[in-house]
Design an enzyme around this catalytic site. Structure first.
Site, mmCIF file in Angstrom:
data_model
loop_
_atom_site.group_PDB
_atom_site.id
_atom_site.type_symbol
_atom_site.label_atom_id
_atom_site.label_comp_id
_atom_site.label_asym_id
_atom_site.label_seq_id
_atom_site.Cartn_x
_atom_site.Cartn_y
_atom_site.Cartn_z
ATOM 1 N N ARG A 97 0.750 -1.229 -0.060
ATOM 2 C CA ARG A 97 0.106 0.031 -0.195
ATOM 3 C C ARG A 97 0.850 1.151 0.052
ATOM 4 N NH1 ARG A 97 -4.930 2.026 -1.486
ATOM 5 N NH2 ARG A 97 -6.193 3.077 0.252
ATOM 6 N N THR A 109 -9.492 0.287 -9.712
ATOM 7 C CA THR A 109 -8.785 -0.663 -9.138
ATOM 8 C C THR A 109 -8.683 -1.917 -10.122
ATOM 9 O OG1 THR A 109 -9.410 0.139 -6.806
ATOM 10 C CG2 THR A 109 -8.371 -1.968 -7.101
ATOM 11 N N THR A 113 -4.293 -0.839 -7.201
ATOM 12 C CA THR A 113 -4.962 0.285 -7.490
ATOM 13 C C THR A 113 -4.076 1.794 -7.639
ATOM 14 O OG1 THR A 113 -6.916 1.726 -6.936
ATOM 15 C CG2 THR A 113 -5.261 0.944 -5.039
ATOM 16 N N ASP A 148 -7.766 8.716 0.479
ATOM 17 C CA ASP A 148 -8.374 7.496 1.188
ATOM 18 C C ASP A 148 -8.099 8.085 2.508
ATOM 19 O OD1 ASP A 148 -9.632 6.503 -0.740
ATOM 20 O OD2 ASP A 148 -8.099 4.608 -0.942
ATOM 21 N N SER A 164 -9.985 -0.775 1.187
ATOM 22 C CA SER A 164 -11.139 -1.880 0.984
ATOM 23 C C SER A 164 -10.646 -3.085 0.228
ATOM 24 C CB SER A 164 -12.364 -1.025 0.390
ATOM 25 O OG SER A 164 -12.860 -0.172 1.245
ATOM 26 N N GLY A 169 -14.202 0.204 -5.044
ATOM 27 C CA GLY A 169 -14.098 0.894 -3.831
ATOM 28 C C GLY A 169 -14.798 0.374 -2.365
#
Length: 575
Positions: A98, A371, A389, A413, A443, A463
């Site tokens: 991430r 994504t 994503t 986000d 998510s 999402g």
């Protein structure tokens, strides 16, 4: 105990149905299966398997090609989660790539002089960008789990970037939606307006700068992207547009390995994403709540009602408790326990919707509408479920000149202003506030399922709807559906706030919609502007799933029919 008696016991055990099923279970799949959102990516995965790679090498190839052909959804300038299963050791691992917050990106930097939230800064350009994680994931997965050199796994993506691919309809439409932002930046114009005009469906789209960046990554590993020529261009490109990146924070990005979340639902062992994904905890809550009912025995309306009520409660907890576990205390053990789920189940009235404002709380976070996801099983039984994503359509819209790398806009986000909804109408608070190096809540929910009869990998973009689409996919497999039928299932969603049930076109027959409204639910259906919420689009997601059926030793793939360029395939690749 005599030797004869022990022998008789062994004979009885080996003759039992459970033991016979275990004996009959095939040791390896009969081939390999890959499902992804683009046929070139699926083909690249098989190319790598045929070259002697395993599922993890193939995952790099598929991911990298998707990064080339789906800039609308993902890319080197974004991040992702790799859920991996090593068949040899039986180990599952969650590779967290991430994006992270730059040190300069404090909450105050997203406010206008009057104190109001600067939506444009949060969604577009240099201040919307988190430090990318996907290139570091390629290096990490290749070094720890793959068999092939990174250069071999990246070769298909380099070729596709240099030679080009035909622009598809979603790409062209997406560019038109974001072109005002894309065309602000000279580096982006060099890539997307190279022919002098916006990309058109059917024309060949080439990215020579991206091919060069991929080559440097293949040759030099981590340093080929995060340091040296590419790293310098990334920092310079962001800062030239008003950002405040440093070479040090780019070069300090690290992939994290985390322990997946595991729980049981009926006959299935579910292995899924831990924080900073919110999906695994939500799945554990929703499925363990629903285990109190035999859903197969219920009609469509009461079954949907119970599923929606489980969604409502899981998303309420998502709001308050979840964030980057390296920065906040996430009560994961409590939230995923069967006892906690039983307590939540007790608050559900099977005959009436629970208004969201009656659940304790004041507050709500999210992820993107784009994504991408892919799923792989190889001939040894290794598995990969990967979701990646850049957040919104074409991310931040910013390509630093000379890199070909379209950067994400994942900063949106975070809870950039407490209590203020993000681009998807959800809000967050302190657990998901930005801090230097912190990962924003996601998510993305790559997931494995395993029973005595089937092994499955699945996931989707979408999402906050990612979580509920994966939930519906799991319920579909549990009801006996095959991979392609699961990929095609109609979809609906509830996320606590706003207190609205959203659904795709045709998801609810008129009589089911009427029954749900009679139970007290507010529905937001395509074309229905009467209800609140962020709107309900015609179709959602892009679910990609593969299945190994242990009963007849067959492989199956399911690629979402909503996406005409996706591809699921099975191939007899030699071990």
């Amino acid at each position: 105990m005599t030797r004869l008696f022990r022998t008789l016991l062994l004979v009885v055990f080996l003759a039992s149905p459970a033991a016979l099923a275990q004996q009959a279970r095939p040791a390896h799949p009969p081939g390999a299966a890959i499902a992804s959102a683009h046929e070139l990516a699926t083909d690249a995965g098989f190319e790598t398997l045929r070259a002697g790679g395993n599922a993890f090498d193939a995952a790099i190839s598929v991911s990298a090609v998707l990064s080339v052909v789906e800039p609308i959804s993902s890319g080197l300038g974004g991040g992702g989660f790799f859920l991996l299963h090593d068949a040899g050791s039986g180990r599952d691992v969650f590779v967290d790539a991430r994006e992270t917050a730059p040190a300069s990106a404090t909450q105050e930097r997203y406010l206008k002089p009057d104190g109001s939230f600067d939506r444009d800064r949060a969604m577009n350009g240099p201040w919307s960008v988190g430090i990318p994680g996907l290139p570091a994931a390629f290096v990490h997965v290749a070094e720890k789990y793959g068999r092939l050199p990174l250069a071999t796994s990246l070769a298909p993506a380099i070729r596709v970037a240099r030679e080009g691919f035909p622009v598809y309809a979603r790409f062209a439409r997406g560019y038109q939606q974001r072109r005002d932002v894309m065309e602000r930046y000279p580096g982006t114009r060099e890539v997307f307006l190279a022919s002098g005009e916006a990309p058109k469906e059917g024309e060949l789209f080439r990215q020579p700068d991206l091919a060069r960046t991929l080559e440097l990554l293949a040759e030099r590993g981590f340093d080929g992207f995060y340091r040296g020529e590419v790293g310098a261009k990334l920092v310079a490109g962001v800062n030239a547009e008003g950002g405040e990146w440093t070479a040090e924070e780019l070069a300090s990005y690290t992939v994290k390995e985390r322990e997946p979340i595991r729980f049981r639902y009926r006959d299935w062992e579910i292995t899924t994403a831990p924080p900073p994904s919110s999906g695994g905890i939500a799945l554990a809550q929703m499925l363990q709540i629903l285990e109190g009912w035999d859903l197969d025995e219920l009609d469509a309306a009461p079954r949907t009602h119970l599923v929606v009520e489980s969604m409502r409660r899981a998303f309420r907890d998502r709001t308050f408790y979840l964030g980057d576990p390296d920065f906040v205390q996430v009560p994961q053990r409590l939230l995923t326990s069967a006892d906690y789920a039983a307590g939540l189940r007790a608050t559900i009235n099977p005959a009436k919707a629970t208004p969201s404002d009656m659940l304790s709380g004041e507050r709500t976070p999210l992820e993107d509408e784009e994504t991408t996801h892919f799923s792989i099983i190889d001939t040894e039984g290794n598995r990969a479920a990967v979701t990646q994503t850049v957040n919104l359509l074409f991310g931040s819209g910013l390509v630093p000149p000379g890199t070909g790398v379209l950067l994400n806009n994942e900063m949106d986000d975070f809870a950039l202003k407490p209590g203020t909804p993000n681009a998807f109408g959800v809000m967050g608070y302190d657990a998901n506030a930005p801090e230097p190096g912190k990962r924003m809540l996601s998510s993305m929910t790559p997931t494995f399922m395993q029973s005595g009869e089937r092994v499955v990998a699945l996931g989707t973009p979408g999402g906050s709807r990612i979580i509920t689409m994966v939930l519906l996919g799991i319920l579909g497999y549990d009801a006996g559906l095959g991979a392609q039928a699961v990929a095609a299932l109609p979809r609906y969603h509830h996320q606590w706030m706003p207190d609205v049930v959203e659904a795709e076109s045709g998801a609810f027959p008129p009589e089911v919609a009427e029954a749900l409204r009679a139970l007290g639910h507010t529905l937001k259906l395509p074309g229905d502007e009467a209800a609140g919420g962020r709107g309900s689009s015609h179709v959602w997601g892009n679910l990609q799933t593969v299945e190994w059926n242990l009963r007849d030793d067959t492989l199956h793939g399911g690629s979402d029919p909503r996406n005409p360029v996706g591809k699921a395939a099975v191939e007899a690749v030699a071990r």
